[in-house]
Design an enzyme around this catalytic site. Structure first.
Site, PDB file in Angstrom:
ATOM      1  N   ASP A  87       0.845  -1.199   0.000  1.00  0.00           N
ATOM      2  CA  ASP A  87       0.000   0.000   0.000  1.00  0.00           C
ATOM      3  C   ASP A  87       0.877   1.245   0.000  1.00  0.00           C
ATOM      4  O   ASP A  87       2.061   1.187   0.336  1.00  0.00           O
ATOM      5  CB  ASP A  87      -0.913  -0.001   1.231  1.00  0.00           C
ATOM      6  CG  ASP A  87      -2.162   0.852   1.049  1.00  0.00           C
ATOM      7  OD1 ASP A  87      -2.288   1.521   0.004  1.00  0.00           O
ATOM      8  OD2 ASP A  87      -3.009   0.851   1.962  1.00  0.00           O
ATOM      9  N   ASP A  99       0.721   8.616   2.847  1.00  0.00           N
ATOM     10  CA  ASP A  99       0.726  10.061   2.616  1.00  0.00           C
ATOM     11  C   ASP A  99       1.933  10.731   3.260  1.00  0.00           C
ATOM     12  O   ASP A  99       2.398  11.765   2.778  1.00  0.00           O
ATOM     13  CB  ASP A  99      -0.571  10.667   3.163  1.00  0.00           C
ATOM     14  CG  ASP A  99      -1.798  10.089   2.471  1.00  0.00           C
ATOM     15  OD1 ASP A  99      -1.887  10.226   1.247  1.00  0.00           O
ATOM     16  OD2 ASP A  99      -2.644   9.486   3.160  1.00  0.00           O
ATOM     17  N   GLY A 117      -5.500   9.571   3.198  1.00  0.00           N
ATOM     18  CA  GLY A 117      -5.857  10.624   2.269  1.00  0.00           C
ATOM     19  C   GLY A 117      -6.989  10.218   1.362  1.00  0.00           C
ATOM     20  O   GLY A 117      -7.795  11.045   0.927  1.00  0.00           O
ATOM     21  N   GLU A 138      -7.721  -0.358   5.390  1.00  0.00           N
ATOM     22  CA  GLU A 138      -6.293  -0.591   5.169  1.00  0.00           C
ATOM     23  C   GLU A 138      -5.626  -1.121   6.430  1.00  0.00           C
ATOM     24  O   GLU A 138      -4.857  -2.085   6.380  1.00  0.00           O
ATOM     25  CB  GLU A 138      -5.624   0.719   4.730  1.00  0.00           C
ATOM     26  CG  GLU A 138      -6.013   1.149   3.318  1.00  0.00           C
ATOM     27  CD  GLU A 138      -5.564   2.555   2.970  1.00  0.00           C
ATOM     28  OE1 GLU A 138      -5.471   2.865   1.777  1.00  0.00           O
ATOM     29  OE2 GLU A 138      -5.317   3.355   3.901  1.00  0.00           O
TER      30      GLU A 138
END
Length: 289
Positions: A126, A129, A141, A148
């Site tokens: 993944d 930010d 974000g 997640e």
């Protein structure tokens, strides 16, 4: 010299044969006196490089893979789909972290599952930010940080893919910290968050418009895949103790999940103008919050 983009395939070979090469940070042309820099490679190209490299380096046949959400994770999902289609990967099962990642994976023919049937993942990939020197992250974000986090906390290895603009000296000012909250009494929750000792000085701003970005692009509260709102915490100074901030947010009634990922990243793959670099967390320094 910086490495050429991974996954260039036949196109990369043809480019090299014709005297043109693509470097991690710049497009260049081979000349009599050596490579001549022409123009910087776009940020999207850098994201593609780290997304493809992470899949090439960490995903193997037979694995259960967590698929992240966002503009950088998009390319990792794309790469998994390519390698399944070509036969380089077989028997991969993936767990998406958002509805839009699920839709992308389905369009590429990637077999999907959930933590209910596959509670342990071999690897999750993944973006982020913000990444600080200790490899702590700000994520969310795109408004998917709850899904997640629950997926990536279940992974044996969590690989973070970013371009160099996401690296920072301290979390907070570099990118607002997203906090998913229940809609009920969300203004009260915002005030409670602003009053937390470890978050002193922050301003909790309700995200409006699309949950998929933290730019105001509407007049109504942004709604996550889970039906909740998002507060974006704005700071003028870095968090002095990110772990304490994470714990205090977690214990605040009304907070569903925050975007601080403390001690979770195993490896961070970074694309910059000077090539791709990799940072790894020391063994034994992991946590899951």
């Amino acid at each position: 010299a910086p490495a050429a983009p991974r996954g260039a395939g036949n196109a990369g070979g043809a480019a090299a044969a014709s005297g043109c090469l693509a470097f991690a940070g710049f497009a260049c042309m081979a000349g009599a006196a050596g490579p001549v820099l022409l123009s910087p490679v776009s940020q999207d190209e850098l994201k593609k490089q780290v997304g493809y490299k992470a899949v090439d380096d960490f995903v193997r046949s037979g694995m259960v893979v967590g698929l992240g959400t966002g503009s950088t994770a998009y390319f990792a999902v794309e790469r998994v789909g390519q390698k399944l289609k070509s036969g380089e990967l077989k028997d991969v099962v993936a767990i998406p972290t958002s509805k839009r990642t699920m839709e992308q994976a389905q369009s590429l023919g990637i077999p999907l599952a959930s933590l209910d049937t596959h509670p342990v993942l071999d690897v999750a990939i993944d973006g982020a930010d913000s990444v600080d020197p200790q490899l702590n992250l700000v994520k969310g974000g795109g408004g998917a940080h709850f899904r997640e986090k629950i997926v990536e906390a279940a992974a044996k290895t969590f690989v973070v893919i970013v371009d160099a603009s996401k690296m920072c000296d301290g979390l907070g000012p570099h990118f607002p910290i997203p906090v998913e909250v229940v809609p009920f009494c969300h203004e009260h929750t915002a005030r409670a968050v602003e009053a937390l000792p470890a978050l002193k000085g922050c301003k909790a701003v309700l995200r409006l418009g699309s949950a998929a970005n933290n730019k105001r692009d509407g007049d109504q509260p942004a709604v996550t895949d889970n039906g909740n709102y998002v507060l974006d915490l704005q700071f003028t100074a870095p968090l002095k103790d990110p772990a304490a901030a994470a714990q205090q947010l977690k214990s605040t009634i009304g907070v569903v999940e925050h975007g601080l990922f403390i001690g979770m990243a195993s490896t961070v793959v970074i694309a910059g103008t000077d090539g791709i670099s990799v940072k790894k967390r020391p063994a034994g320094s992991f946590s899951k919050y």
